[in-house]
Design a protein around this motif. Structure first.
Motif, PDB file in Angstrom:
ATOM      1  N   ARG A 242       0.841  -1.191   0.000  1.00  0.00           N
ATOM      2  CA  ARG A 242       0.000   0.000   0.000  1.00  0.00           C
ATOM      3  C   ARG A 242       0.879   1.245   0.000  1.00  0.00           C
ATOM      4  NH1 ARG A 242      -3.481  -1.209   5.196  1.00  0.00           N
ATOM      5  NH2 ARG A 242      -1.444  -2.075   5.798  1.00  0.00           N
TER       6      ARG A 242
ATOM      7  N   LEU B  75      -1.564   4.705   3.935  1.00  0.00           N
ATOM      8  CA  LEU B  75      -1.333   4.131   5.263  1.00  0.00           C
ATOM      9  C   LEU B  75      -1.492   5.185   6.354  1.00  0.00           C
ATOM     10  CD1 LEU B  75       1.805   1.891   4.575  1.00  0.00           C
ATOM     11  CD2 LEU B  75      -0.441   1.084   5.259  1.00  0.00           C
TER      12      LEU B  75
ATOM     13  N   GLU C 217       3.774  -2.050   7.447  1.00  0.00           N
ATOM     14  CA  GLU C 217       3.560  -2.528   6.082  1.00  0.00           C
ATOM     15  C   GLU C 217       4.539  -3.639   5.721  1.00  0.00           C
ATOM     16  OE1 GLU C 217       2.094  -2.957   2.226  1.00  0.00           O
ATOM     17  OE2 GLU C 217       1.226  -2.095   4.049  1.00  0.00           O
TER      18      GLU C 217
END
Length: 593
Positions: A9, A14, A65
């Protein structure tokens, strides 16, 4: 590190999902990323610059992430024994910190979790399994500074309000009997860090730390002028001086004799070299620090402000097969930068280019650079004679200081080498007289000398506040007397960018003396400098003042700057020739100079 098979992402999404950033802030940062001043910058860096997010928030999202633990570094987390598992230079350049090793697995803190090659390199260097955790750049640099025997000082960890910093120091230091201990305390370290940090941020070339009557005064030299930065209580001078001495590896117990040293610091992941000089005075030691920020200096000749006709003549000189090329001017006029740019222009794999310097200011690829060590007898003449046995094609000598150095340089030129060097003279023609006064024979100078470039630095008018104006009558009369006519006059009215001075940055003005047969005959015949100057002017030499007023006409600098820098340069041909442009044409008010 776990393998993440899901599609990555974007950082902005985020941060929005976490609630650390709103949509408007993200759009603002993405728009800024397309601007020239943010070219090549990562989105996270821009978000921090614009104060939309903190670095901790960005690193926390990246760690989540990539499925890597995020840690706030603390010295208590580190095992001092594992630091030596990686070379110190590797740690400092890549901002990686070995934390501890358990059962053959080394835990390392990194600032770039996406760099898988870095993890493989660490595993190869240590021959251990590697587990990474993520930390912020700020925390990594702060910890790096505190490593034992660290040779590079990281100065990014600066508190926002330096007034608070100074207050902390006043409260923390009352008894300075143990100067070394006090110099190592956090408040003093923060103050010295701030002084260096702010100097680099402001683009200062020198830092002056000196005792006034009731305070310690810190001044920065910016664009050739000194400006007061801050004042701190006088009783802090010994501690501040000692801290700087510790950084530069000087003797803090010696306060009666001058000392010189060097120190490297890291700022925003770029290396800055500092030359430190201390000198005992009536109220205490004065410290001057020369700031060499090589990353902010262009070593391309076309970027140094040359007019087209002067640049073409200089290029012809530096591409000659042999002879001497001299760059002259006072201290701080950019001579070394011009010579480095010239070497950068001609260095190739087919040429053996060597330099003898004191000190080495810029490190260039494809060039062999040697440092003079006068304490052990490796002086300029000795180094140059030895270097001539190293089969050089081009030799750059930092400075011609005496007869022996000058004679050796000329002999090198006469034996088929191209020699570059600097000389302290007021103009190009005076270089001949200077060499003669050193004791070098005129016929040798006439045979070896090819090109002399004299230069000065003038302040550029700030493009943010530049305006046209009608100059005072004395200025117009001065220009008319000198034979110059201007259609439009420019000046800077002052703004935040230029500290309300009207000037931002500097540019060179130049005078090129190309030695032809007529000049060689005059030099060999020991003609006076006035004769040499008249011959050169008659053959088309553009003087410093003339080149300066070409830049005035184009709106680059002001009349006052040129008269201040080159007004005392003698001129023997009046009226002056018409002012051609430097090749770029008049600059619009909106264009960056």
């Amino acid at each position: 590190m776990k393998t993440n098979t899901k599609a990555p992402r974007r950082l902005g999404n985020l941060l929005v999902e976490k609630g650390y950033l709103d949509a408007a802030g993200l759009e603002s940062a993405l728009a800024a990323q397309r601007q020239p001043e943010y070219k090549g910058r990562l989105l996270g860096e821009i978000l921090v610059d614009l104060q939309h997010c903190t670095e901790d928030q960005i690193v926390e999202c990246l760690a989540e992430e990539y499925d890597i633990p995020y840690v706030k570094l603390d010295p208590r987390l580190m095992d001092p024994g594992v630091i030596e598992l990686l070379p110190r230079t590797y740690i400092e350049e890549n901002l990686v910190l070995p934390l501890f090793c358990v059962e053959g697995t080394l835990t390392v803190a990194v600032t770039e979790p996406s760099n898988l090659f870095l993890v493989d390199e660490i595993a190869t260097l240590t021959n251990l399994k590697v587990q990474v955790v993520v930390t912020t750049t700020r925390d990594a640099r702060r910890t790096l500074t505190n490593l034992p025997n660290s040779k590079v000082f990281v100065i990014d960890d600066i508190i926002e309000d330096h007034d608070t910093d100074v207050t902390l120091i006043e409260d923390a230091i009352e008894d300075i009997s143990d100067v070394e201990e006090i110099a190592g305390q956090s408040p003093v370290i923060r103050l010295v860090n701030y002084i260096i940090f702010n100097a680099a941020k402001e683009g200062a070339s020198d830092i002056h730390i000196e005792a006034a009557e009731r305070c310690v005064r810190v001044r920065y030299r910016i664009d050739g002028k000194l400006y007061k930065s801050l004042e701190v209580p006088l009783h802090l001078l010994p501690a501040v001086t000692s801290r700087i001495k510790i950084m530069a590896g000087l003797d803090i117990s010696e306060r009666r004799l001058p000392q010189d040293g060097r120190v490297n610091v890291m700022l925003n992941r770029r290396r800055i070299d500092l030359r430190v000089s201390t000198f005992p005075g009536q109220r205490g030691e004065k410290t001057v620090i020369r700031v060499l920020d090589t990353s902010s200096t262009s070593l391309i000749l076309e970027d140094l402000g040359f007019a087209e006709d002067i640049l073409n003549g200089f290029l012809a000189g530096i591409k000659a097969p042999n002879g001497i090329v001299l760059v002259t001017g006072p201290t701080g006029s950019g001579k070394s930068t011009t010579l480095y740019a010239a070497l950068n222009q001609i260095s190739t794999m087919e040429n053996n280019v060597c330099t003898v310097e004191d000190p080495i200011e810029y490190h260039l690829p494809l060039i062999n650079q040697f440092q003079v060590q006068e304490k052990i007898g490796l002086t300029f003449p000795v180094a140059l004679r030895t270097l001539l046995r190293q089969d050089p094609d081009v030799v750059m000598l930092g400075e011609i200081r005496d007869e022996e150095t000058g004679r050796t340089a000329i002999q090198a030129a006469l034996t088929g080498h191209l020699v570059f060097s600097t000389l302290h003279t007021n103009d190009a023609c005076a270089a001949v007289t200077r060499l003669v006064n050193m004791g070098v024979e005129a016929y040798l100078i006439g045979a070896a000398l090819n090109t002399v470039l004299a230069q000065r630095l003038v302040r550029k008018i700030c493009v943010k506040c530049r305006q046209t104006y009608e100059p005072p009558r004395p200025i117009r009369r001065t220009l008319e007397k000198l034979g110059y006519e201007m259609d439009v006059y420019y000046r800077g009215v002052g703004c935040r960018r230029c500290r309300n001075t009207g000037y931002a940055g500097r540019v060179g003005i130049h005078e090129l003396l190309a030695i032809d047969d007529e000049l060689r005959d005059a030099i060999t015949a020991e003609a006076p400098v006035s004769t040499i100057r008249n011959i050169a002017r008659r053959n088309g030499m553009v003087t410093l003042r003339h080149d300066g007023f070409r830049k005035v006409k184009e709106g680059v600098t002001s009349v006052e700057e040129v008269l201040h820098v080159a007004g005392d340069v003698p001129e023997f041909v009046t009226p002056a020739a018409p002012l051609p442009t430097t090749g770029a044409g008049p600059l619009p008010l909106s264009q960056e100079v």
